[in-house]
Scaffold this motif. Structure first.
Motif, PDB file in Angstrom:
ATOM      1  N   THR A 154      -2.838 -13.726   8.872  1.00 35.67           N
ATOM      2  CA  THR A 154      -4.020 -13.855   8.029  1.00 35.67           C
ATOM      3  C   THR A 154      -3.672 -13.931   6.554  1.00 35.67           C
ATOM      4  OG1 THR A 154      -4.161 -11.473   8.147  1.00 35.67           O
ATOM      5  CG2 THR A 154      -5.670 -12.730   9.544  1.00 35.67           C
ATOM      6  N   ALA A 155      -2.406 -13.689   6.246  1.00 38.84           N
ATOM      7  CA  ALA A 155      -2.037 -13.403   4.858  1.00 38.84           C
ATOM      8  C   ALA A 155      -2.526 -14.445   3.855  1.00 38.84           C
ATOM      9  CB  ALA A 155      -0.525 -13.244   4.750  1.00 38.84           C
ATOM     10  N   ASP A 156      -2.371 -15.729   4.163  1.00 38.61           N
ATOM     11  CA  ASP A 156      -2.564 -16.732   3.115  1.00 38.61           C
ATOM     12  C   ASP A 156      -3.965 -16.820   2.528  1.00 38.61           C
ATOM     13  OD1 ASP A 156      -0.050 -17.518   2.681  1.00 38.61           O
ATOM     14  OD2 ASP A 156      -0.040 -19.043   4.254  1.00 38.61           O
ATOM     15  N   GLY A 157      -4.885 -17.419   3.266  1.00 35.78           N
ATOM     16  CA  GLY A 157      -6.218 -17.638   2.722  1.00 35.78           C
ATOM     17  C   GLY A 157      -6.914 -16.331   2.386  1.00 35.78           C
ATOM     18  N   VAL A 158      -6.669 -15.341   3.230  1.00 35.60           N
ATOM     19  CA  VAL A 158      -7.341 -14.050   3.059  1.00 35.60           C
ATOM     20  C   VAL A 158      -6.931 -13.398   1.738  1.00 35.60           C
ATOM     21  CG1 VAL A 158      -7.576 -11.756   4.008  1.00 35.60           C
ATOM     22  CG2 VAL A 158      -7.571 -13.734   5.522  1.00 35.60           C
ATOM     23  N   ALA A 159      -5.646 -13.474   1.443  1.00 30.09           N
ATOM     24  CA  ALA A 159      -5.155 -12.835   0.224  1.00 30.09           C
ATOM     25  C   ALA A 159      -5.900 -13.371  -0.983  1.00 30.09           C
ATOM     26  CB  ALA A 159      -3.659 -13.084   0.069  1.00 30.09           C
ATOM     27  N   GLU A 160      -6.058 -14.676  -1.007  1.00 28.36           N
ATOM     28  CA  GLU A 160      -6.757 -15.263  -2.146  1.00 28.36           C
ATOM     29  C   GLU A 160      -8.196 -14.772  -2.230  1.00 28.36           C
ATOM     30  OE1 GLU A 160      -5.661 -19.341  -1.409  1.00 28.36           O
ATOM     31  OE2 GLU A 160      -3.644 -18.528  -1.699  1.00 28.36           O
ATOM     32  N   ARG A 161      -8.835 -14.661  -1.061  1.00 27.52           N
ATOM     33  CA  ARG A 161     -10.221 -14.199  -1.083  1.00 27.52           C
ATOM     34  C   ARG A 161     -10.309 -12.766  -1.625  1.00 27.52           C
ATOM     35  NH1 ARG A 161     -12.807 -13.947   4.241  1.00 27.52           N
ATOM     36  NH2 ARG A 161     -13.093 -11.758   3.736  1.00 27.52           N
ATOM     37  N   TYR A 162      -9.379 -11.909  -1.151  1.00 23.27           N
ATOM     38  CA  TYR A 162      -9.377 -10.530  -1.637  1.00 23.27           C
ATOM     39  C   TYR A 162      -9.199 -10.492  -3.155  1.00 23.27           C
ATOM     40  CZ  TYR A 162      -8.864  -8.789   3.140  1.00 23.27           C
ATOM     41  OH  TYR A 162      -9.062  -8.493   4.437  1.00 23.27           O
TER      42      TYR A 162
ATOM     43  N   ILE B 189      -8.928  -1.926  -1.049  1.00 25.81           N
ATOM     44  CA  ILE B 189      -9.299  -1.584   0.320  1.00 25.81           C
ATOM     45  C   ILE B 189      -8.303  -2.205   1.310  1.00 25.81           C
ATOM     46  CG2 ILE B 189     -11.037  -2.039   2.093  1.00 25.81           C
ATOM     47  CD1 ILE B 189     -13.110  -1.304   0.186  1.00 25.81           C
ATOM     48  N   TRP B 190      -7.917  -3.412   1.006  1.00 28.17           N
ATOM     49  CA  TRP B 190      -6.939  -4.085   1.861  1.00 28.17           C
ATOM     50  C   TRP B 190      -5.632  -3.273   1.913  1.00 28.17           C
ATOM     51  CZ3 TRP B 190      -3.874  -9.075   0.497  1.00 28.17           C
ATOM     52  CH2 TRP B 190      -3.392  -9.676   1.682  1.00 28.17           C
ATOM     53  N   THR B 191      -5.148  -2.887   0.727  1.00 34.58           N
ATOM     54  CA  THR B 191      -3.935  -2.076   0.648  1.00 34.58           C
ATOM     55  C   THR B 191      -4.089  -0.793   1.461  1.00 34.58           C
ATOM     56  OG1 THR B 191      -3.768  -2.838  -1.630  1.00 34.58           O
ATOM     57  CG2 THR B 191      -2.278  -1.085  -0.956  1.00 34.58           C
ATOM     58  N   TYR B 192      -5.197  -0.118   1.194  1.00 41.23           N
ATOM     59  CA  TYR B 192      -5.433   1.170   1.836  1.00 41.23           C
ATOM     60  C   TYR B 192      -5.446   1.027   3.357  1.00 41.23           C
ATOM     61  CZ  TYR B 192      -8.443   4.606   4.027  1.00 41.23           C
ATOM     62  OH  TYR B 192      -8.972   5.501   4.895  1.00 41.23           O
TER      63      TYR B 192
ATOM     64  N   SER C  95       0.159   1.763   8.705  1.00 36.38           N
ATOM     65  CA  SER C  95       1.615   1.713   8.516  1.00 36.38           C
ATOM     66  C   SER C  95       2.178   0.309   8.419  1.00 36.38           C
ATOM     67  CB  SER C  95       2.341   2.472   9.640  1.00 36.38           C
ATOM     68  OG  SER C  95       1.915   3.785   9.687  1.00 36.38           O
ATOM     69  N   PHE C  96       1.372  -0.660   7.991  1.00 36.53           N
ATOM     70  CA  PHE C  96       1.902  -1.989   7.704  1.00 36.53           C
ATOM     71  C   PHE C  96       2.403  -1.993   6.261  1.00 36.53           C
ATOM     72  CE2 PHE C  96      -1.287  -3.355  11.018  1.00 36.53           C
ATOM     73  CZ  PHE C  96      -0.340  -3.699  11.971  1.00 36.53           C
ATOM     74  N   TRP C  97       3.528  -1.295   5.995  1.00 39.00           N
ATOM     75  CA  TRP C  97       3.967  -1.119   4.608  1.00 39.00           C
ATOM     76  C   TRP C  97       4.226  -2.444   3.909  1.00 39.00           C
ATOM     77  CZ3 TRP C  97       2.558   3.492   5.077  1.00 39.00           C
ATOM     78  CH2 TRP C  97       3.060   4.365   6.031  1.00 39.00           C
ATOM     79  N   GLN C  98       4.937  -3.328   4.629  1.00 37.23           N
ATOM     80  CA  GLN C  98       5.321  -4.593   3.994  1.00 37.23           C
ATOM     81  C   GLN C  98       4.104  -5.392   3.556  1.00 37.23           C
ATOM     82  OE1 GLN C  98       8.053  -7.083   6.016  1.00 37.23           O
ATOM     83  NE2 GLN C  98       9.616  -5.500   6.226  1.00 37.23           N
ATOM     84  N   ALA C  99       3.144  -5.483   4.458  1.00 37.86           N
ATOM     85  CA  ALA C  99       1.951  -6.282   4.151  1.00 37.86           C
ATOM     86  C   ALA C  99       1.149  -5.638   3.024  1.00 37.86           C
ATOM     87  CB  ALA C  99       1.090  -6.427   5.393  1.00 37.86           C
ATOM     88  N   ALA C 100       1.128  -4.289   3.005  1.00 37.92           N
ATOM     89  CA  ALA C 100       0.358  -3.587   1.974  1.00 37.92           C
ATOM     90  C   ALA C 100       0.986  -3.756   0.598  1.00 37.92           C
ATOM     91  CB  ALA C 100       0.248  -2.112   2.331  1.00 37.92           C
ATOM     92  N   ALA C 101       2.277  -4.091   0.570  1.00 31.38           N
ATOM     93  CA  ALA C 101       2.991  -4.126  -0.705  1.00 31.38           C
ATOM     94  C   ALA C 101       2.460  -5.205  -1.640  1.00 31.38           C
ATOM     95  CB  ALA C 101       4.486  -4.339  -0.460  1.00 31.38           C
ATOM     96  N   ILE C 102       2.029  -6.352  -1.063  1.00 34.55           N
ATOM     97  CA  ILE C 102       1.609  -7.459  -1.934  1.00 34.55           C
ATOM     98  C   ILE C 102       0.341  -7.102  -2.732  1.00 34.55           C
ATOM     99  CG2 ILE C 102       0.824  -9.860  -1.967  1.00 34.55           C
ATOM    100  CD1 ILE C 102       2.724 -10.347   0.393  1.00 34.55           C
ATOM    101  N   PRO C 103      -0.756  -6.710  -2.063  1.00 34.52           N
ATOM    102  CA  PRO C 103      -1.931  -6.333  -2.870  1.00 34.52           C
ATOM    103  C   PRO C 103      -1.652  -5.132  -3.768  1.00 34.52           C
ATOM    104  CG  PRO C 103      -2.274  -5.794  -0.560  1.00 34.52           C
ATOM    105  CD  PRO C 103      -1.047  -6.646  -0.609  1.00 34.52           C
ATOM    106  N   ALA C 104      -0.822  -4.188  -3.286  1.00 33.40           N
ATOM    107  CA  ALA C 104      -0.504  -3.011  -4.107  1.00 33.40           C
ATOM    108  C   ALA C 104       0.172  -3.433  -5.407  1.00 33.40           C
ATOM    109  CB  ALA C 104       0.390  -2.056  -3.323  1.00 33.40           C
ATOM    110  N   LEU C 105       1.088  -4.401  -5.291  1.00 32.39           N
ATOM    111  CA  LEU C 105       1.796  -4.872  -6.492  1.00 32.39           C
ATOM    112  C   LEU C 105       0.827  -5.496  -7.496  1.00 32.39           C
ATOM    113  CD1 LEU C 105       5.215  -6.493  -5.590  1.00 32.39           C
ATOM    114  CD2 LEU C 105       4.729  -4.638  -7.190  1.00 32.39           C
TER     115      LEU C 105
END
Lengths: 346, 535
Positions: free
Chosen positions: B315-323, B493-496, B502-512
């Motif tokens: 889901t990462a691509d389009g969703v990330a932009e929406r978030y 919210i996405w990060t949280y 425990s999806f640390w890697q995926a959470a790292a992008i929005p967290a950054l």
């Protein structure tokens, strides 16, 4: 109502404060410069704010140019009074240029008329070409000139100046106040200048109103206030004083300095007001008076003379005249003096 | 124009206070039944855990923040000038981001424990990471800069002559610190610690990662789990009481004390450190900075890069932009609204001029002291009442406020208005009454005065205030979680959510992204600080 500004029986008290202005009546003739003189806290700035409409009187009426602006049910807000105001600190808008500051009140004018008016005013105050500057790029004196130009811009009926020179250093102050008086006269505007500096008031104004404790103690020409004060308080505030006990009979009085001419007829025991510059000193080894102290200022000198410790007089002399400490000296008074009923020591 | 200016601040204040009052009112009607229910939700545990955590974090930040501030204020050592500003950086990293990085690093399955086990054998004892202690350490590291900043400012205000006088009377530098400098700085220290404690009350995500049951966490859990409005409201009322207690405590501790000293006087001159002392000072600053910011940030970057390469999340691509768009939009909208309200409040105070308007400003800025969960539940309750009224009138449909953007923005303004207000109010001080009077005498209307005098003069304050609100909304969790419209998620919210799974890697992008946005106000702070230093 005659006069450009007329205050009648105006009273203003601040909430939980003392009465700032009590039953004040004041008139400023058209086209004249009136100085509102007084010590701090005497109500002179409040009076100015009442004229501008920044304060509302509790009772009494304010008229400007034949129109009632306050009193009874009438209230004209400051933005509709056509009054120019210059503050002590200039109160220039820090984010606007000189031209924008001066043009602020001319928002409704066509652009080119406005530009011309701004240039004309800057020329008037001797700052032509400085339109694009910002206030922080100007000296204190320049800021006050811009403030004056800004106040004059919309052709106000009256210009009010609240201690406009107080923040400037002495040399600049003397220079600028001369200029401002000239500019105001040239513009033909009625103006009120608030000041606590009696020299400023006497030297600039056509008429002076001395305020004490919220009331006008005396108003008149500078000469009247200085030479014919109506009370000791007025006499003391407008200049240096010597008090000499005497006995008045009509236009003459007797004292230790012989007969003296009075400005106004009086009778009985009086204190005579002698200004230091009225006293002339000539060396006279036979005189009872001697020089006790000399303070030398450069442009003149203040000489303390006394015949005995009970009576001390101060004379202001030209600094050219040699005065030796301790030397015997004869005293003469020139001009008439004012007499006030003797205060009984109690 | 005038009556509007007089009434608007009162309107804003009432709107901000209404949800809080609604929660407070819940205290007046606790039926025995709902209290019994509350008891079942482990109320006592919530209260003790909340209190323990608040005290631990308060104490931790007091010691760490004050200590570091004294170190960079009173001593000079290699890197001092740089550390003085870098030590503020952890403010850019929200507690829950730091929390999940710590969790991932130090938990049983994390690299640290795994490495230790491989080295020392499988029976190795390691303190429980998912505990109150773990949460307290993380939150202390995340929020010590609040105390640090205020303490440093307080030390900078103190005249060197005070310290010199004490030393001339034979007291050592350390002795003078405890007898003189710290007591003088007390109001600032108390204010900083109170701020930290209130933030601790608001946090629910970090404590959830660490299995600590606090009031905020309880409110969210009750709400998510059973949609039990009554219980959530009762808990929120309790939380509101705790927050009020903290504010009251601050007032008492600060007392009437407001020590200011001559601003022109020379500052405390830093004492040069040499040899091992200098090394220890530099090392301590570097260690704190590394643990609280540099290492977690590096870990986030590493994760984000790994995630980029593997792209396991379909889901990462389009969703990330929406978030990102949703987050930026919400933050920008809330920032603009809060700035506008702050402008109206401050102008109303000055032009409307009454005691009522000043009181209104006080009331309107109360929301910042209130934990997010209290604000969220309060706004929800208020909107639900509105919706009921609308439905009762038969006006069903598009007007419903619960779960709408309107409700979310409303809650953001309630929560963060104080941030914008503080900034706008400070710059409004520059607009002296003289300026306004001069403009009035030149025939300017009230509208023109606001537009031509106030607005440009307070622009810097408005922008700074808006930016602070923007950053706060970017990392906001409880209010967004409670009030977001269906399907609308933010970066936070996405990060949280990802981290909770425990999806640390995926959470790292929005967290950054959140951390990067958070660096903005700190950069501004540094710039302003330098300008002050130049003067």
């Amino acid at each position: 109502m005659s006069g450009a500004i007329h205050l009648h029986g105006v009273q203003k008290a601040y909430p939980r404060g003392p009465v700032a202005v009590a039953n004040l009546t004041l008139e400023v003739p058209e086209g004249r410069l009136l100085a509102l003189l007084g010590p701090s806290g005497c109500g002179k700035t409040t009076t100015l704010r009442l004229i501008a409409g920044l304060e509302r009187p509790d009772t009494g009426e304010v008229w400007i140019a034949g129109r009632q602006v306050a009193g009874g049910n009438t209230w004209v807000p400051p933005e509709q009074r056509r009054v120019g105001l210059v503050f002590q600190d200039g109160a220039l808008f820090p984010h606007l240029t000189v031209a924008e500051n001066i043009g602020f009140a001319l928002a409704s004018w066509p652009r080119d008329t406005r530009t011309r008016r701004v240039a004309q005013l800057l020329d008037l105050v001797g700052m032509g070409g400085l339109e694009p500057r910002y206030p922080h790029q100007l000296s204190g004196g320049q800021q006050q000139r811009v403030a004056l130009a800004r106040a004059l811009a919309p052709h106000p009926t009256v210009v009010l100046l609240d201690e406009p020179f107080a923040n400037l250093d002495a040399t600049l102050r003397a220079e600028l106040r001369e200029e401002v008086a000239q500019i105001l006269r040239a513009a033909g505007t009625t103006a009120v200048l608030v000041t606590h500096d009696q020299q400023e008031a006497l030297s600039l104004a056509d008429c002076v109103a001395l305020m004490l404790d919220g009331q006008v103690a005396q108003s008149g020409t500078p000469q009247q206030l200085y030479t014919r004060p109506i009370s000791r308080a007025v006499a003391t505030f407008v200049g240096e004083t010597n008090w000499l006990p005497g006995e008045a009979a009509g236009e003459q009085s007797m004292s230790r300095l012989g007969p003296l001419h009075l400005t106004m007829a009086a009778c009985g025991p009086v204190d005579l007001l002698i200004r230091p510059e009225q006293i002339r000193l000539t060396p006279d080894p036979a005189s009872a008076w001697s020089v006790r102290h000399v303070r030398y200022f450069g442009h003149d000198q203040l000489v303390t003379v006394a015949p005995d410790p009970e009576l001390i007089l101060q004379a202001r002399l030209s600094s050219q005249q040699p005065v030796a400490l301790g030397s015997r000296i004869a005293i003469a008074i020139c001009g008439p003096v004012s007499a006030f009923p003797r205060k009984e020591p109690q | 124009m005038r009556p509007i200016l007089r009434l608007l601040p009162i309107g804003i204040a009432l709107a901000v206070a209404a949800p809080l009052l609604l929660i407070a009112a819940a205290l007046l009607r606790p039926s025995g039944e709902s209290w019994a229910h509350l008891w079942e939700t482990r109320l006592l545990e919530m209260l003790t855990q909340t209190m323990l955590l608040v005290c631990a974090v308060g104490l931790g930040t007091l010691v760490l923040g004050t200590g570091l501030a004294w170190l960079v204020s009173a001593y000079s050592f290699p890197g001092r000038a740089l550390f003085a500003w870098l030590l503020v950086l952890p403010l850019a990293m929200p507690g829950f981001v730091l929390g999940f990085v710590f969790m991932a690093t130090f938990d049983y399955a994390g690299p640290v424990q795994s490495a230790l086990r491989a080295w020392l054998g499988p029976t190795l004892w390691f303190p429980e990471v998912r505990s109150l202690g773990g949460a307290a350490i993380v939150l202390t590291l995340a929020w010590y800069p609040y105390v640090y900043l205020l303490a440093r400012a307080a030390f900078a205000e103190q005249a060197a002559s005070t310290l010199d006088a004490a030393r001339a009377m034979g007291s050592s530098r350390t002795h003078a610190l405890f007898r003189l400098v710290l007591p003088l700085a007390r109001p600032s220290l108390v204010a900083g610690v109170t701020l930290v404690m209130l933030e601790t009350l608001t946090d629910f995500a970090t404590v959830r990662y660490f299995n600590v049951l606090t009031l905020s966490e309880g409110i969210l859990r009750v709400w998510e789990g059973m949609m039990d409005r009554e219980t959530a409201t009762q808990l929120a009322a309790l939380l509101l009481l705790v927050a009020l207690g903290l504010i009251l405590l601050e007032r008492i501790l600060r007392g009437a004390a407001r020590y200011t000293q001559l601003s022109g006087a020379p500052r405390i001159a830093p004492l040069p450190l040499h040899g091992w002392r200098a090394a220890v000072a530099t090392g301590a600053c570097a260690l704190i900075l590394a643990v609280a910011f540099v290492l977690p940030a590096a870990q986030l970057v590493a994760w984000a890069l790994a995630e980029q390469r593997s792209a396991t999340m379909p889901t990462a691509d389009g969703v990330a932009e929406r978030y990102i768009v949703v987050s930026l939009g919400l933050a920008a909208g809330a920032a603009a609204l809060a700035a506008l309200c702050a402008l109206l409040l401050t102008t109303g105070e000055r032009l409307g001029g009454g005691r009522v308007q000043r009181g209104a400003a006080r009331l309107a800025t109360l929301g910042y002291a209130m934990p997010g969960a209290v604000v969220g539940v309060g706004v929800l309750t208020l909107l639900a009442a509105f919706d009921h009224a609308i439905i009762a009138r038969g006006l069903v449909g598009a007007l419903l406020l619960t779960g709408s953007l309107t409700g979310l923005f409303y809650a953001y303004v309630v929560r963060f208005l104080a941030v914008a207000y503080g900034s706008v109010d400070a710059s409004m001080e520059k607009v002296t009454p003289r300026l306004v009077e001069a403009a009035r005498c030149m025939g300017a209307s009230q509208g023109r005065i606001i537009w031509r005098i106030h607005t440009p003069l307070v622009r810097a304050g408005l922008l700074a205030g808006a930016m602070l609100v923007f950053v706060d909304v970017m990392k906001e969790l409880p209010v967004t979680l409670l009030l977001r419209p269906f399907g609308m998620d933010t970066l936070a919210i996405w990060t949280y959510m990802l981290a909770a799974e425990s999806f640390w890697q995926a959470a790292a992008i929005p967290a950054l992204i959140i951390v990067l946005v958070g660096v903005l106000p700190i950069a501004l702070l540094v710039r302003t600080g330098e300008r002050v230093a130049v003067r």
